[in-house]
Design an enzyme around this catalytic site. Structure first.
Site, PDB file in Angstrom:
ATOM      1  N   GLY A 146       0.817  -1.208   0.000  1.00 52.05           N
ATOM      2  CA  GLY A 146       0.000   0.000   0.000  1.00 52.05           C
ATOM      3  C   GLY A 146       0.847   1.254   0.000  1.00 52.05           C
ATOM      4  O   GLY A 146       2.036   1.231   0.339  1.00 52.05           O
ATOM      5  N   THR A 147       0.248   2.368  -0.403  1.00 51.99           N
ATOM      6  CA  THR A 147       0.974   3.634  -0.394  1.00 51.99           C
ATOM      7  C   THR A 147       1.292   4.050   1.039  1.00 51.99           C
ATOM      8  O   THR A 147       0.590   3.709   1.989  1.00 51.99           O
ATOM      9  CB  THR A 147       0.146   4.740  -1.072  1.00 51.99           C
ATOM     10  OG1 THR A 147      -1.152   4.788  -0.487  1.00 51.99           O
ATOM     11  CG2 THR A 147       0.021   4.469  -2.559  1.00 51.99           C
ATOM     12  N   ALA A 148       2.361   4.807   1.172  1.00 51.86           N
ATOM     13  CA  ALA A 148       2.899   5.119   2.496  1.00 51.86           C
ATOM     14  C   ALA A 148       2.010   6.118   3.240  1.00 51.86           C
ATOM     15  O   ALA A 148       1.322   6.946   2.645  1.00 51.86           O
ATOM     16  CB  ALA A 148       4.309   5.680   2.363  1.00 51.86           C
TER      17      ALA A 148
END
Length: 285
Positions: free
Chosen positions: A32-34
């Protein structure tokens, strides 16, 4: 395709004492994106990087408000995050209806961990494939909690999860000692700098050149500050503020370097030097 014969069921232990299905769920968080969470003496801040799944779609919501005193940021499977956010909202509403006050953050996290842990003990369930950063404020002050799919949770001073989060973690560790005394604007700028460090170099260069703005979501909660997700206009203001403060830090460092005497001028000429001493000097100036 199975990794081995011990990963077909979440209740099956491998000979090494591992639950592979739980490890797969934790690997989903890294895809997932940070997102970054950090706190000061009075505020807790969440900063999430928003990336659309494709150029034809809009980015999904990365920060979800739960109650007036807390909210979560997610990395992993968004559908699982919606289920957990619905549970957290129901718990907060029930507690407020019964006791007339907000749910203590530490007790809520404990109950959330118990709910997530039950899915790792039943063959007909799977672990939640999402990691959470929870920012909250209660009578004990601001809180940042990290919750993993394995149902482990940690009370943190600052934390980051998601893809390429190691770079952001390095930034947070480097500036951790300054967070407690930061103002609201300063701590948001630190969160933006941390989330910028998770971008690939080519994408970071294009954004620095003015090709496009960094697509982020920022939320804050704290003393006399209900949980609030900042608007796009406020995000742009803090992006410009973080960019200016970052440039000021770079300029101040270069000025300090200019004030230092040159090592070549200060060193006396010598006829011979030990090669090991020279190498050590270059590695540790």
């Amino acid at each position: 395709m199975f990794r081995n014969q011990y990963d077909s069921d979440v209740t099956v232990w491998s000979p090494q004492g591992r639950l592979h299905q739980v490890e797969y769920a934790m690997a989903a968080v890294k895809l997932g994106t940070a997102t970054v969470g950090l706190k000061t003496r009075d505020y807790a801040v969440l900063v999430a990087l928003c990336k659309p799944a494709s150029e034809l779609s809009a980015s999904q919501r990365k920060i979800i408000p739960i109650d007036d005193h807390l909210g979560i940021s997610i990395a992993g499977i968004t559908a699982d995050a919606r289920v957990l956010s619905k549970y957290l909202r129901s718990e907060c509403l029930s507690y407020k209806h019964s006791y007339g006050s907000t749910y203590p953050v530490s007790r809520l996290i404990t109950n959330l961990g118990n709910k997530m842990q039950s899915t790792t003990q039943r063959y007909d369930r799977r672990p939640y494939g999402v990691g959470l950063l929870l920012a909250g404020y209660d009578e004990k002050g601001p809180h940042i909690y990290k919750v993993e799919p394995s149902a482990n949770f940690f009370n943190c001073k600052a934390m980051t999860i998601g893809s390429r989060s190691q770079s952001a973690r390095t930034y947070l560790e480097r500036h951790l000692s300054t967070f407690n005394a930061c103002s609201k604007d300063d701590i948001i700028c630190h969160g933006i700098h941390a989330i910028r460090s998770t971008l690939p170099n080519d994408e970071l260069v294009s954004k620095d050149d003015g090709g496009s703005q960094l697509n982020i979501t920022v939320a804050i909660v704290g003393k006399d500050q209900p949980f609030k997700i900042l608007s796009d206009e406020e995000n742009l203001k803090y992006l410009e503020m973080a960019k200016q403060r970052g440039a000021a830090i770079i300029v101040s460092k270069s000025d300090d370097d200019d004030d230092k005497p040159s090592t070549e001028d200060s060193q006396e000429p010598s006829t011979s030097r030990d090669p090991q001493v020279a190498v050590a000097t270059m590695e540790n100036p």
